[in-house]
Design a protein around this motif. Structure first.
Motif, short mmCIF file in Angstrom:
data_model
loop_
_atom_site.label_atom_id
_atom_site.label_comp_id
_atom_site.label_asym_id
_atom_site.label_seq_id
_atom_site.Cartn_x
_atom_site.Cartn_y
_atom_site.Cartn_z
N TRP A 1 -9.07 -1.66 -0.11
CA TRP A 1 -8.89 -2.49 0.95
C TRP A 1 -10.06 -3.59 1.28
O TRP A 1 -9.87 -4.77 0.88
N SER B 1 0.87 -1.31 -0.12
CA SER B 1 0.02 -0.09 0.10
C SER B 1 0.91 1.31 -0.10
O SER B 1 1.84 1.45 0.84
N ASP C 1 -13.23 1.03 1.68
CA ASP C 1 -11.73 1.47 1.77
C ASP C 1 -11.22 1.42 3.18
O ASP C 1 -12.12 1.53 3.97
N VAL C 2 -9.90 2.19 3.26
CA VAL C 2 -9.52 2.15 4.87
C VAL C 2 -10.02 3.21 5.42
O VAL C 2 -10.06 3.34 6.61
N LEU D 1 -2.62 -1.22 9.31
CA LEU D 1 -3.04 -2.44 8.50
C LEU D 1 -2.70 -3.71 9.51
O LEU D 1 -3.25 -4.68 9.18
#
Length: 240
Positions: free
Chosen positions: A128, A2, A47-48, A94
């Protein structure tokens, strides 16, 4: 795996955005927006930046208006990635919010949806979330169809294992899933006639464009809406 692009254009999170409401689904706080009495569910895996992103909720509402029961779980338990937090860079974050945990949580959400009498479930993953959706799609036990939007962490080996109809929507400017990789995805999927597939690369857009677009930028909105139309067509075709 990432990089900066994964986290570019962070949204301004808003817990009260959207026309739906937050409730527990499978033990996770989830944004739920739905067509009354629908037995067809769509799981959106963010997503994140998580489930409070206004553009993501707006898309959830749009899918619900097409006749679906839409669930957007908080896979990060109240701790979405915060780029301004220097003590929690993305690689550290993460470690606590990996896709393996996301996959396990997603299975619990699906189990809860099945318990509500849902007859079919589709899943859409962003960055993600696309990796989580790919894991769900490696068996026909969980979902009827998968859509990946600008995927992160998804490999050729993942694509080889897909068992459900899959649509991959990618960006021309994407270091995480560049067009060359998506072309390989397309070739692998073309060799699997038993699995219907669709791969599209959108010109002049970057990773994250489907949910992290600037609402003031007409061209960005148009590209995002085109992708939304594509994913909704896929869901309508296979989640029934």
């Amino acid at each position: 795996m990432s990089g900066p692009q994964c986290c570019a254009n962070p949204p301004t999170l808003n817990p009260s955005s959207g026309a739906g409401h937050v409730e527990k689904v499978g033990g996770l706080d989830s944004y739920v927006t739905c067509s009354p009495d629908s037995k067809l569910a769509i799981l959106l895996v963010s997503d994140v930046y998580g489930y409070e992103a206004p553009n993501l909720r707006k898309l959830a509402d749009k899918i619900a208006a097409a006749g679906f029961y839409v669930v957007v779980p908080d896979f990060f338990y109240g701790e979405p990635y915060a780029p301004e937090n220097a003590e929690r860079p993305i690689q550290v974050w993460l470690k606590d919010h990996g896709v393996v945990k996301g996959f396990e949580d997603a299975k619990r959400v699906i189990e809860a949806l099945n318990g509500k009498g849902v007859s079919a479930i589709g899943a859409v993953g962003f960055c993600w979330g696309a990796k989580v959706v790919v894991e769900l799609g490696k068996t026909s036990a969980f979902i009827k169809a998968a859509v990946l939007c600008h995927p992160s962490f998804v490999t050729l080996d993942d694509i080889k294992e897909i068992k459900v109809p899959i649509s991959v929507l990618g960006a021309e400017v994407d270091h995480l899933s560049p067009p060359a990789l998506l072309k390989q995805f397309e070739e692998v999927l073309a060799a699997k006639p038993e699995v219907d597939s669709f791969v599209k690369i959108f010109p002049k857009v970057a990773h994250g464009w489907t949910v992290r677009y600037n609402i003031e930028d007409g061209a960005a909105v148009k590209s995002a809406e085109e992708a939304h139309g594509n994913l909704m067509e896929w869901l309508a075709k296979y989640v029934k």
